[in-house]
Design an enzyme around this catalytic site. Structure first.
Site, PDB file in Angstrom:
ATOM      1  N   LYS A 196       8.346   8.555  -0.746  1.00 45.33           N
ATOM      2  CA  LYS A 196       8.156   9.318   0.487  1.00 45.33           C
ATOM      3  C   LYS A 196       7.702   8.367   1.586  1.00 45.33           C
ATOM      4  O   LYS A 196       6.568   7.889   1.592  1.00 45.33           O
ATOM      5  CB  LYS A 196       7.105  10.421   0.320  1.00 45.33           C
ATOM      6  CG  LYS A 196       7.148  11.375   1.518  1.00 45.33           C
ATOM      7  CD  LYS A 196       5.812  11.910   1.931  1.00 45.33           C
ATOM      8  CE  LYS A 196       5.035  11.130   2.934  1.00 45.33           C
ATOM      9  NZ  LYS A 196       5.563  11.043   4.305  1.00 45.33           N
ATOM     10  N   GLY A 249      -1.429   2.838   2.413  1.00 50.24           N
ATOM     11  CA  GLY A 249      -1.800   3.642   3.577  1.00 50.24           C
ATOM     12  C   GLY A 249      -3.306   3.607   3.771  1.00 50.24           C
ATOM     13  O   GLY A 249      -3.989   2.677   3.328  1.00 50.24           O
ATOM     14  N   SER A 250      -3.822   4.641   4.395  1.00 46.30           N
ATOM     15  CA  SER A 250      -5.238   4.630   4.769  1.00 46.30           C
ATOM     16  C   SER A 250      -6.139   4.924   3.565  1.00 46.30           C
ATOM     17  O   SER A 250      -5.726   5.581   2.605  1.00 46.30           O
ATOM     18  CB  SER A 250      -5.488   5.681   5.852  1.00 46.30           C
ATOM     19  OG  SER A 250      -5.181   6.958   5.336  1.00 46.30           O
ATOM     20  N   THR A 251      -7.368   4.491   3.676  1.00 50.36           N
ATOM     21  CA  THR A 251      -8.359   4.744   2.634  1.00 50.36           C
ATOM     22  C   THR A 251      -8.601   6.247   2.492  1.00 50.36           C
ATOM     23  O   THR A 251      -8.727   6.776   1.379  1.00 50.36           O
ATOM     24  CB  THR A 251      -9.660   4.001   2.986  1.00 50.36           C
ATOM     25  OG1 THR A 251      -9.359   2.606   3.022  1.00 50.36           O
ATOM     26  CG2 THR A 251     -10.752   4.248   1.968  1.00 50.36           C
ATOM     27  N   GLY A 254      -5.795   7.667   0.542  1.00 48.02           N
ATOM     28  CA  GLY A 254      -5.879   7.131  -0.822  1.00 48.02           C
ATOM     29  C   GLY A 254      -6.885   7.909  -1.665  1.00 48.02           C
ATOM     30  O   GLY A 254      -6.629   8.232  -2.832  1.00 48.02           O
ATOM     31  N   GLU A 272      -3.088   0.543  -2.083  1.00 50.97           N
ATOM     32  CA  GLU A 272      -3.175  -0.548  -1.099  1.00 50.97           C
ATOM     33  C   GLU A 272      -3.663   0.094   0.191  1.00 50.97           C
ATOM     34  O   GLU A 272      -2.903   0.802   0.859  1.00 50.97           O
ATOM     35  CB  GLU A 272      -1.789  -1.162  -0.854  1.00 50.97           C
ATOM     36  CG  GLU A 272      -1.170  -1.851  -2.036  1.00 50.97           C
ATOM     37  CD  GLU A 272      -1.743  -3.240  -2.257  1.00 50.97           C
ATOM     38  OE1 GLU A 272      -2.619  -3.653  -1.475  1.00 50.97           O
ATOM     39  OE2 GLU A 272      -1.323  -3.881  -3.222  1.00 50.97           O
ATOM     40  N   CYS A 307      -2.623  -4.103   7.898  1.00 49.86           N
ATOM     41  CA  CYS A 307      -3.799  -3.884   7.049  1.00 49.86           C
ATOM     42  C   CYS A 307      -4.628  -5.155   6.939  1.00 49.86           C
ATOM     43  O   CYS A 307      -5.839  -5.107   6.779  1.00 49.86           O
ATOM     44  CB  CYS A 307      -3.372  -3.413   5.672  1.00 49.86           C
ATOM     45  SG  CYS A 307      -2.135  -4.483   4.928  1.00 49.86           S
ATOM     46  N   GLU A 404     -11.784   0.322  10.800  1.00 45.61           N
ATOM     47  CA  GLU A 404     -10.437  -0.234  10.979  1.00 45.61           C
ATOM     48  C   GLU A 404      -9.784   0.431  12.188  1.00 45.61           C
ATOM     49  O   GLU A 404      -9.629   1.652  12.221  1.00 45.61           O
ATOM     50  CB  GLU A 404      -9.587   0.035   9.733  1.00 45.61           C
ATOM     51  CG  GLU A 404      -8.208  -0.589   9.857  1.00 45.61           C
ATOM     52  CD  GLU A 404      -7.282  -0.212   8.705  1.00 45.61           C
ATOM     53  OE1 GLU A 404      -7.275   0.959   8.300  1.00 45.61           O
ATOM     54  OE2 GLU A 404      -6.554  -1.098   8.228  1.00 45.61           O
TER      55      GLU A 404
HETATM   56  P1  NAP Z   1      -1.731   7.183   6.214  1.00 48.49           P
HETATM   57  O1  NAP Z   1      -2.034   8.153   7.276  1.00 48.49           O
HETATM   58  O2  NAP Z   1      -2.633   7.082   5.060  1.00 48.49           O
HETATM   59  O3  NAP Z   1      -0.248   7.533   5.713  1.00 48.49           O
HETATM   60  C1  NAP Z   1       0.373   6.785   4.700  1.00 48.49           C
HETATM   61  C2  NAP Z   1       1.352   7.679   3.974  1.00 48.49           C
HETATM   62  O4  NAP Z   1       0.634   8.715   3.327  1.00 48.49           O
HETATM   63  C3  NAP Z   1       2.359   8.353   4.896  1.00 48.49           C
HETATM   64  O5  NAP Z   1       3.609   8.428   4.242  1.00 48.49           O
HETATM   65  C4  NAP Z   1       1.746   9.729   5.064  1.00 48.49           C
HETATM   66  O6  NAP Z   1       2.685  10.713   5.406  1.00 48.49           O
HETATM   67  C5  NAP Z   1       1.192   9.957   3.680  1.00 48.49           C
HETATM   68  N1  NAP Z   1       0.158  10.997   3.625  1.00 48.49           N
HETATM   69  C6  NAP Z   1      -0.682  11.419   4.603  1.00 48.49           C
HETATM   70  N2  NAP Z   1      -1.470  12.425   4.145  1.00 48.49           N
HETATM   71  C7  NAP Z   1      -1.116  12.642   2.857  1.00 48.49           C
HETATM   72  C8  NAP Z   1      -1.561  13.541   1.852  1.00 48.49           C
HETATM   73  N3  NAP Z   1      -2.525  14.430   2.077  1.00 48.49           N
HETATM   74  N4  NAP Z   1      -0.964  13.493   0.638  1.00 48.49           N
HETATM   75  C9  NAP Z   1       0.006  12.605   0.373  1.00 48.49           C
HETATM   76  N5  NAP Z   1       0.485  11.725   1.303  1.00 48.49           N
HETATM   77  C10 NAP Z   1      -0.084  11.731   2.515  1.00 48.49           C
HETATM   78  O7  NAP Z   1      -1.596   5.708   6.775  1.00 48.49           O
HETATM   79  P2  NAP Z   1      -0.722   5.198   8.000  1.00 48.49           P
HETATM   80  O8  NAP Z   1      -1.344   5.652   9.266  1.00 48.49           O
HETATM   81  O9  NAP Z   1       0.711   5.522   7.772  1.00 48.49           O
HETATM   82  O10 NAP Z   1      -0.863   3.626   7.832  1.00 48.49           O
HETATM   83  C11 NAP Z   1      -1.963   2.947   8.287  1.00 48.49           C
HETATM   84  C12 NAP Z   1      -2.936   2.676   7.170  1.00 48.49           C
HETATM   85  O11 NAP Z   1      -2.266   2.033   6.100  1.00 48.49           O
HETATM   86  C13 NAP Z   1      -4.036   1.726   7.594  1.00 48.49           C
HETATM   87  O12 NAP Z   1      -5.260   2.146   7.069  1.00 48.49           O
HETATM   88  C14 NAP Z   1      -3.610   0.417   6.956  1.00 48.49           C
HETATM   89  O13 NAP Z   1      -4.647  -0.492   6.749  1.00 48.49           O
HETATM   90  C15 NAP Z   1      -2.998   0.882   5.692  1.00 48.49           C
HETATM   91  N6  NAP Z   1      -2.103  -0.149   5.149  1.00 48.49           N
HETATM   92  C16 NAP Z   1      -2.489  -0.841   4.027  1.00 48.49           C
HETATM   93  C17 NAP Z   1      -1.682  -1.855   3.543  1.00 48.49           C
HETATM   94  C18 NAP Z   1      -2.078  -2.653   2.318  1.00 48.49           C
HETATM   95  O14 NAP Z   1      -1.208  -3.301   1.753  1.00 48.49           O
HETATM   96  N7  NAP Z   1      -3.323  -2.628   1.883  1.00 48.49           N
HETATM   97  C19 NAP Z   1      -0.499  -2.173   4.194  1.00 48.49           C
HETATM   98  C20 NAP Z   1      -0.157  -1.458   5.335  1.00 48.49           C
HETATM   99  C21 NAP Z   1      -0.960  -0.431   5.804  1.00 48.49           C
HETATM  100  P3  NAP Z   1       2.926  11.161   6.953  1.00 48.49           P
HETATM  101  O15 NAP Z   1       2.466  10.054   7.807  1.00 48.49           O
HETATM  102  O16 NAP Z   1       4.383  11.373   6.990  1.00 48.49           O
HETATM  103  O17 NAP Z   1       2.154  12.412   7.154  1.00 48.49           O
END
Ligand code: NAP
Length: 501
Positions: A196, A249-251, A254, A272, A307, A404
């Site tokens: 997804k 994605g975000s903590t 996660g 991650e 990230c 962050e």
């Molecule tokens: P996010 O809001 O956590 O979203 C990541 C993914 O999770 C998206 O596909 C999102 O879907 C989905 N999601 C959101 N709520 C969910 C739920 N309740 N259940 C299941 N899936 C859900 O993060 P983002 O804003 O896309 O990305 C930024 C974050 O990612 C930052 O914190 C960044 O540090 C982190 N990141 C970490 C790494 C690493 O390798 N450590 C790399 C890149 C980014 P929708 O957005 O479609 O709602």
């Protein structure tokens, strides 16, 4: 040495012409074909101009279930899971070759959906994604099982077996690279995978999935389901037939996934997550100009939406003013503008609400007493573009230093001793990237052992390769992607004990 390959498209007009020639995906990719789901459509809005690039179908819970069942069917058919490992590897390599042939189109989709400069998408995002697929393709038939000595009169076998259906949820900041940190590893091990992508950025992955069929991946082995995290993502994470879940994605999200796993089939969840990476500069760095250039890069690459962004710059107090002036000079050299213009080095932020959040954080930083030395909290009049921001006099416990921001906002802190540098660096809930700039090899080793981070770069930033793990500690997650270790989480260990007659 041969010069690196570059795209044949060299002008903005050529990229715009390409956009008019390509078909932009709008359906899910399920069971080897386009699939219109039941949950309505969501527009993918390009941050470059605020216009819709495509209206993409959104899955309902039944659509997610159908995709998982199709992936399970594909797994049980054995067409992929029991294929000779070498043949699985060859199919992955053919897929990498096809993505390479379509690299202009895929880079363009990344630039349109998330605003990354198209040249960066071509040179960095696609290169890394393609290399990772090729690397796992080459690895597929080189994995070794174990046969420990055990006891006389018996033979012990420890084998690694595929799990079945892997679920993957990925973010918008590197839509191709971060998906490909997961997909080829899961596939090389013989699993099926349902991905997804983020709602903002499904396009490049959908097109890549279509090309996987051309490369010979059987239907159902790679499924892409589109729609919101709260709907589609949670349905995937809660599904009882998903054997393991891998997430970037975000903590905050996660943590929710761990709950969903506990409430369903107790699947392992690999995370991650976010970061607040310290970039530590000592006066004895071999090249302070390079360190300053990389400090600027580390907070502005991908518009700071990284990230591993080096968002906490820890500079020795003796060199702070001179060093910060150099960083600001490098940041001011950015060409901020249309991602389709090959001259652009920094594109917009990915969407309007995110731009507003980033500017709110800048405002809060000013209110908390930090000193702004570059950029501003004001909106520019050209949409989602922002200037890089640099704060000095940042309190190590303040929100600026702890939270962050995921944008080009740099917090500069100072230290006077090695011990203080480590204490400030480790004063964070996160533990993803970190960097040390020093000419003292012993100090580099000493500090790298003490840093609470999954990644330590010495006299460089964000270097790496598919052969080494990429992942974090603490609230940055666990279960690194990439490398041989990145594949282990997609397998189950099995012990077979044979008693000899
Ligand atoms: P996010 O809001 O956590 O979203 C990541 C993914 O999770 C998206 O596909 C999102 O879907 C989905 N999601 C959101 N709520 C969910 C739920 N309740 N259940 C299941 N899936 C859900 O993060 P983002 O804003 O896309 O990305 C930024 C974050 O990612 C930052 O914190 C960044 O540090 C982190 N990141 C970490 C790494 C690493 O390798 N450590 C790399 C890149 C980014 P929708 O957005 O479609 O709602």
């Amino acid at each position: 040495m041969t010069a690196p390959r570059v795209s044949a498209l060299t002008t903005r007009q050529e990229w715009l012409d390409l956009r008019d020639r390509i078909t932009i995906p709008s359906a899910m990719w399920v069971d080897g074909r386009w699939d219109e789901a039941d949950g309505g459509v969501t527009s993918v809005i390009s941050p470059r101009d605020g216009l819709a690039v495509a209206d993409v179908t959104s899955a309902g819970a039944e659509d997610v279930d159908r995709a998982v069942r199709g992936a399970r069917r594909a797994f049980e058919s054995g067409l992929w899971s029991r294929l000779e490992p070498r043949e699985r590897g060859e199919a992955l390599i053919r897929w990498a070759d096809l993505l390479d042939q379509h690299r202009d189109e895929l880079a363009l989709l990344v630039a349109l959906e998330m605003g990354k400069p198209v040249i960066v998408a071509w040179n960095v995002e696609l290169r890394t994604a393609i290399n990772t697929i090729r690397w796992y393709g080459e690895l597929a038939d080189k994995l070794m099982d174990e046969s420990p000595r055990g006891r006389n009169g018996a033979v012990a076998l420890v084998t690694r077996e595929p799990l079945g259906v892997v679920g993957a949820i990925t973010p918008w900041n590197f839509p191709m690279t971060l998906s490909m940190f997961k997909v080829p590893a899961a596939l090389a091990a013989g699993n099926s995978i349902v991905v997804k992508p983020a709602t903002q950025t499904p396009l490049s992955l959908l097109r890549a999935a279509e090309l996987s069929a051309e490369a010979g991946l059987p239907p159902g082995v790679l499924q892409v389901v589109t729609g919101s995290g709260s709907g589609v993502g949670s349905a995937l994470a809660r599904h009882h037939d998903v054997a393991t879940l891998t997430f970037t994605g975000s903590t905050e999200v996660g943590k929710k996934l761990l709950t969903y796993a506990g409430e369903s089939n107790a699947k392992p969840v690999w995370l991650e997550l976010g970061g607040k990476s310290p970039n530590i500069v000592f006066p004895d760095a071999p090249d302070l100009d390079k360190a300053a250039e990389m400090a600027a890069w580390a907070i502005s690459f991908n518009s700071g939406q990284m990230c591993t962004a080096g968002s906490r710059l820890l500079v020795h107090e003796d060199i702070r003013d001179d060093f910060v002036a150099r960083v600001v000079k490098h940041l001011e050299a950015h060409v901020i503008g249309d991602p389709l213009d090959p001259a652009t080095t920094m594109g917009p932020l990915a969407y309007a609400a995110h731009r507003d959040d980033v500017l709110d954080e800048v405002r809060q930083g000013i209110a908390d007493g930090a000193t702004l030395v570059a950029g501003s909290d004001a909106r520019r009049d050209d949409g989602l573009y922002v200037d890089p921001v640099v704060f000095v006099d940042v309190d190590q416990d303040s929100r600026l230093a702890q939270h962050e921001i995921f944008g080009p906002v740099l917090s500069v802190l100072t230290f006077s001793s090695e011990a203080e540098a480590i204490a400030v660096a480790n004063n964070s809930d996160f533990g993803l990237g970190s960097a040390i700039w020093t000419g003292d090899l012993s100090r580099a080793h000493r500090l790298s052992r003490q840093l609470q981070a999954g990644l330590v770069w010495v006299n460089c930033y964000e270097e790496g390769d598919t052969s080494v793990p990429f992942g974090g500690q603490k609230l940055s997650g666990h279960g690194a992607d990439r490398s041989v270790h990145g594949l282990e989480k997609y397998t189950a260990l099995k012990t077979t004990w044979i008693e000899l007659a």
